[in-house]
Design a protein around this motif. Structure first.
Motif, mmCIF file in Angstrom:
data_model
loop_
_atom_site.group_PDB
_atom_site.id
_atom_site.type_symbol
_atom_site.label_atom_id
_atom_site.label_comp_id
_atom_site.label_asym_id
_atom_site.label_seq_id
_atom_site.Cartn_x
_atom_site.Cartn_y
_atom_site.Cartn_z
ATOM 1 N N TYR A 162 60.851 63.891 35.928
ATOM 2 C CA TYR A 162 61.073 63.373 34.574
ATOM 3 C C TYR A 162 62.483 63.639 34.060
ATOM 4 O O TYR A 162 62.775 63.379 32.897
ATOM 5 C CB TYR A 162 59.946 63.787 33.623
ATOM 6 C CG TYR A 162 58.794 62.831 33.884
ATOM 7 C CD1 TYR A 162 58.841 61.527 33.409
ATOM 8 C CD2 TYR A 162 57.760 63.172 34.750
ATOM 9 C CE1 TYR A 162 57.862 60.605 33.732
ATOM 10 C CE2 TYR A 162 56.768 62.248 35.083
ATOM 11 C CZ TYR A 162 56.832 60.969 34.563
ATOM 12 O OH TYR A 162 55.877 60.045 34.899
ATOM 13 N N ILE B 131 65.110 59.405 27.178
ATOM 14 C CA ILE B 131 65.170 60.693 27.894
ATOM 15 C C ILE B 131 66.334 60.669 28.883
ATOM 16 O O ILE B 131 67.125 61.614 28.973
ATOM 17 C CB ILE B 131 63.835 60.974 28.641
ATOM 18 C CG1 ILE B 131 62.771 61.461 27.658
ATOM 19 C CG2 ILE B 131 64.011 61.985 29.757
ATOM 20 C CD1 ILE B 131 62.979 62.887 27.154
ATOM 21 N N TYR C 141 69.639 60.886 27.162
ATOM 22 C CA TYR C 141 69.857 62.240 26.657
ATOM 23 C C TYR C 141 70.302 63.189 27.777
ATOM 24 O O TYR C 141 71.298 63.900 27.643
ATOM 25 C CB TYR C 141 68.584 62.759 25.998
ATOM 26 C CG TYR C 141 68.690 64.180 25.498
ATOM 27 C CD1 TYR C 141 69.439 64.491 24.371
ATOM 28 C CD2 TYR C 141 68.049 65.221 26.175
ATOM 29 C CE1 TYR C 141 69.554 65.790 23.923
ATOM 30 C CE2 TYR C 141 68.151 66.531 25.732
ATOM 31 C CZ TYR C 141 68.905 66.811 24.606
ATOM 32 O OH TYR C 141 69.021 68.111 24.174
ATOM 33 N N TYR D 70 70.491 69.452 33.139
ATOM 34 C CA TYR D 70 69.351 68.612 33.484
ATOM 35 C C TYR D 70 69.500 67.937 34.850
ATOM 36 O O TYR D 70 68.848 68.309 35.813
ATOM 37 C CB TYR D 70 69.111 67.552 32.393
ATOM 38 C CG TYR D 70 68.579 68.147 31.116
ATOM 39 C CD1 TYR D 70 67.279 68.640 31.036
ATOM 40 C CD2 TYR D 70 69.375 68.216 29.975
ATOM 41 C CE1 TYR D 70 66.781 69.182 29.859
ATOM 42 C CE2 TYR D 70 68.881 68.759 28.789
ATOM 43 C CZ TYR D 70 67.576 69.238 28.744
ATOM 44 O OH TYR D 70 67.094 69.764 27.583
ATOM 45 N N PRO E 269 52.057 61.034 26.603
ATOM 46 C CA PRO E 269 52.834 60.717 27.810
ATOM 47 C C PRO E 269 52.789 61.837 28.853
ATOM 48 O O PRO E 269 52.677 61.561 30.045
ATOM 49 C CB PRO E 269 54.258 60.528 27.283
ATOM 50 C CG PRO E 269 54.104 60.195 25.840
ATOM 51 C CD PRO E 269 52.836 60.840 25.379
ATOM 52 N N VAL E 270 52.843 63.089 28.410
ATOM 53 C CA VAL E 270 52.905 64.189 29.376
ATOM 54 C C VAL E 270 51.599 64.291 30.173
ATOM 55 O O VAL E 270 51.607 64.492 31.393
ATOM 56 C CB VAL E 270 53.275 65.524 28.684
ATOM 57 C CG1 VAL E 270 53.104 66.694 29.638
ATOM 58 C CG2 VAL E 270 54.715 65.462 28.173
ATOM 59 N N TYR F 184 51.723 61.723 32.787
ATOM 60 C CA TYR F 184 52.648 62.054 33.878
ATOM 61 C C TYR F 184 51.983 62.964 34.919
ATOM 62 O O TYR F 184 52.314 62.925 36.096
ATOM 63 C CB TYR F 184 53.906 62.750 33.351
ATOM 64 C CG TYR F 184 54.751 61.917 32.404
ATOM 65 C CD1 TYR F 184 54.501 60.556 32.233
ATOM 66 C CD2 TYR F 184 55.795 62.483 31.680
ATOM 67 C CE1 TYR F 184 55.272 59.800 31.358
ATOM 68 C CE2 TYR F 184 56.570 61.732 30.815
ATOM 69 C CZ TYR F 184 56.300 60.397 30.648
ATOM 70 O OH TYR F 184 57.068 59.651 29.793
ATOM 71 N N MET G 99 62.498 72.753 23.762
ATOM 72 C CA MET G 99 63.578 71.892 23.239
ATOM 73 C C MET G 99 63.000 70.936 22.203
ATOM 74 O O MET G 99 62.052 70.221 22.485
ATOM 75 C CB MET G 99 64.184 71.092 24.399
ATOM 76 C CG MET G 99 65.395 70.265 24.014
ATOM 77 S SD MET G 99 66.819 71.293 23.682
ATOM 78 C CE MET G 99 67.667 70.259 22.488
ATOM 79 N N LEU H 145 63.801 67.913 19.448
ATOM 80 C CA LEU H 145 64.765 66.923 18.965
ATOM 81 C C LEU H 145 64.363 66.501 17.557
ATOM 82 O O LEU H 145 63.187 66.356 17.267
ATOM 83 C CB LEU H 145 64.769 65.700 19.882
ATOM 84 C CG LEU H 145 65.196 65.927 21.337
ATOM 85 C CD1 LEU H 145 65.059 64.628 22.129
ATOM 86 C CD2 LEU H 145 66.619 66.446 21.427
ATOM 87 N N ASN I 166 58.250 66.800 23.644
ATOM 88 C CA ASN I 166 57.202 67.219 24.594
ATOM 89 C C ASN I 166 57.657 67.034 26.035
ATOM 90 O O ASN I 166 57.384 67.880 26.894
ATOM 91 C CB ASN I 166 55.924 66.392 24.384
ATOM 92 C CG ASN I 166 55.168 66.844 23.156
ATOM 93 O OD1 ASN I 166 55.379 67.958 22.674
ATOM 94 N ND2 ASN I 166 54.300 65.983 22.646
ATOM 95 N N ILE I 167 58.332 65.927 26.317
ATOM 96 C CA ILE I 167 58.804 65.682 27.683
ATOM 97 C C ILE I 167 59.857 66.735 28.061
ATOM 98 O O ILE I 167 59.826 67.288 29.167
ATOM 99 C CB ILE I 167 59.357 64.242 27.824
ATOM 100 C CG1 ILE I 167 58.234 63.209 27.577
ATOM 101 C CG2 ILE I 167 59.981 64.030 29.207
ATOM 102 C CD1 ILE I 167 58.711 61.775 27.390
ATOM 103 N N LEU I 168 60.740 67.052 27.108
ATOM 104 C CA LEU I 168 61.763 68.065 27.408
ATOM 105 C C LEU I 168 61.143 69.453 27.578
ATOM 106 O O LEU I 168 61.658 70.277 28.346
ATOM 107 C CB LEU I 168 62.849 68.057 26.330
ATOM 108 C CG LEU I 168 63.718 66.789 26.325
ATOM 109 C CD1 LEU I 168 64.669 66.789 25.125
ATOM 110 C CD2 LEU I 168 64.523 66.650 27.631
#
Lengths: 484, 95
Positions: A307, A358, A361, A371, A415-416, A419, B1, B3, B33-35
């Motif tokens: 991700y 994402i 970023y 990252y 979303p998580v 994934y 993290m 945002l 959440n993804i970060l």
């Protein structure tokens, strides 16, 4: 007719038991009658399919037919097809008719395959449930209230429902293997670079690979034989000789060394799926294989690494959709920036926009080292885990997905959680290795997939290992009720 | 993290995406959440590890510098939203 293997169909076409036009009409009739329940096709190309079938019949009659002459297949709507819309599951490309064929499309056409149409998919291949498609979700033929998996969900559902003999797919993080598992079919993602990416709409270029969804390993081998190989038009295409996959199917597997990564059988795996996978591995032991526990210690990091890498590459690849050269363009743009911003916001769905953001970023000034560079380093550690494992074993096996097909809508708000469906498949893409999924014993009527991972360019071995299992079991022959 | 709204506005601008004001909060939560998921990487010691640039460690192939493609401008522009005289049209950029 639709339950025969591709080899049987090819033989019967040559014996003139039926023509390709008849076979093609049969599938087109099934699609018209049954696909309203599934939504597995975005475009059905009846006219061009029947024209191709007529050409195949003539080629068969004159004795110069290709190996797949007259066999009706479908392409995931990510492969460019001249003359048939290529939407990639997105409003952005709802009006896009590619000016050329993808290499994979061209090669299968040269072998004589008939293209019935283009299958539904998660938008730009970003999703694990086919719910991000602009054309609506695909329903799992085993249970219409459940997802077929994704992103090649349309191809998986269409093959499982016998709406085509086989279909192409692409796999960036599990997009062939996970839907194959959830729909009870066979899927293979070859080694990175094995099949050309030319004309395959790019998502994450260091991970994307074309492959096959079919009802058996033998059928998959028939298509892969034609698809694989070097293509100078894809700069990452591997210039490595392609063995004959069909020829290797029956090779003996006595003494095969199977590694079971302990990380693939831990927390998060449905115990019923685990039991079904373990039973399949016992079957391999009966076939003479030796099983050994191994460790892929960095594999739990594959989802976080993915991700970063996949969105970063997607944000770069999808920058090409600007409303200028092709695809969606907003009405009455005020200035150039407005043209870009509104065309992209209107053309892309939520998940695609999330991933572009994402990616933007993690690649933005000041964040690259933390990252992308960090992810690429861990990616190396993940690949090294596999390299160590393959010193002692021939193939790695485990579950393809942590559960059977989940309900439509169950994970769309998180979303998580979505994934994490790809937790067992992503490491293979990060390492660039080939992987397969084959159906094993279902759980409460829902399919379960066994994943088989091989070393680089070992597709022949994978197909052979899968075929020997399918030779002594019948899980791959099961058809969902109403689609027999 | 985590945002916030101004981070999302900045990222959306860099990505050339028009984000509806009512969606900003949702994107901020999703991206955060993804970060958080991605932050698992921080625990790994990668000292001395080479970044993996290519799955097969291949280097980029180069081809001879010869013309290999013919002109297909008309074919390619046939699918463009707006063209004129062989040019792609966009809103006026320079006054």
């Amino acid at each position: 007719m639709q339950n025969k293997s591709i080899a049987q169909m090819a033989a019967e076409l040559r014996l003139r038991n039926y023509s390709s036009v008849e076979l093609t009409r049969h599938y087109l009739e099934r699609i018209a009658r049954l696909d309203p329940r599934l939504n597995s096709f975005i475009s059905v190309a009846s006219e061009s399919a029947l024209a191709a079938a007529e050409r195949a019949d003539r080629a068969i009659a004159s004795g110069d037919a290709g190996p797949l002459a007259g066999i009706p297949i479908a392409h995931k709507d990510i492969f460019c097809t001249a003359g048939i819309k290529t939407s990639c599951g997105s409003r952005m490309l709802d009006n896009f008719i590619a000016p050329y064929d993808a290499t994979v499309v061209e090669r299968l056409a040269a072998a004589g395959a008939v293209v019935l149409g283009k299958t539904n998919m998660d938008e730009f291949a970003m999703g694990s449930s086919n719910e991000t498609s602009y054309y609506g979700p695909v329903h799992n033929p085993w249970d219409a209230d459940r997802v077929p998996g994704g992103s090649s969900g349309g191809s998986a559902a269409a093959v499982a429902a016998r709406l085509c003999a086989a279909a192409t797919g692409t796999d960036t993080g599990g997009s062939i293997r996970q839907p194959a598992a959830l729909c009870g079919i066979t899927g293979i993602k070859p080694t990175y670079g094995r099949c050309s990416r030319w004309g395959m709409i790019a998502f994450a270029s260091s991970l994307d690979q074309a492959g096959v969804l079919a009802r058996s390993a033998a059928d998959a081998a028939c298509l892969l034989d034609e698809m694989a190989g070097f293509d100078p038009r894809d700069s990452t295409s591997a210039d490595v000789a392609v063995p004959d996959y069909v020829d290797a199917l029956d090779d003996d597997i006595a003494g095969l060394r199977i590694g079971l990564p302990k990380e693939y059988f831990g927390e998060g795996l449905d115990p019923r799926v685990a039991a079904s996978v373990q039973d399949a591995i016992k079957e391999y032991e009966r076939l003479g294989a030796k099983v050994k526990e191994i460790s892929l210690p960095n594999s739990p990091l594959s989802v976080p690494v993915y991700y970063v890498v996949a969105p970063a590459e997607c944000s770069s690849n999808l920058a090409r959709f600007d409303g200028v050269r092709y695809g969606h363009r907003c009405e009455n743009p005020q200035d150039l920036e407005d043209l870009y911003k509104r065309s992209r916001a209107e053309g892309f769905g939520d998940e695609v926009q999330r991933r572009i953001m994402i990616g933007t970023y993690v690649l933005s000034a000041g964040y690259y080292d933390a990252y992308y560079l960090k992810a690429q380093k861990i990616r190396h550690l993940i690949a090294d885990d596999f390299a160590r494992a393959f010193e002692d074993v021939d193939v790695v096996m485990g579950p393809t997905a942590p559960s059977t097909a989940f309900a439509l809508g169950a994970k769309t708000d998180d979303p998580v959680a979505m994934y994490l469906n790809d937790i067992y498949t992503i490491a293979t893409n990060l390492a660039g290795l080939p992987g397969m999924s084959i159906p094993v014993e279902p759980v409460e009527g829902l399919p379960v997939g066994l994943q088989i991972i091989g070393n680089y360019f070992q597709e022949a071995r994978l197909l052979n290992v899968a075929h020997r299992f399918q030779h002594v079991t019948h899980w791959h022959q099961g058809a969902p009720s109403g689609f027999e | 993290m985590s945002l916030d709204a101004s981070d999302i506005e900045k990222i959306a601008h860099l990505a050339r995406l028009e984000i509806a004001p009512e969606s900003i909060e949702r994107y901020a939560a999703d991206l955060s959440n993804i970060l958080d998921l991605v932050a698992q990487m921080d625990a790994v010691d990668t000292t001395g590890v080479e970044p993996m640039a290519h799955p097969l460690h291949m280097s980029q192939r180069v081809r001879p510098d010869r013309v290999s493609e013919h002109d297909q401008r008309e074919l390619f522009q046939a699918i463009a939203p707006l063209t004129e005289g062989g040019l792609y049209l966009v809103p006026k950029v320079i006054d």
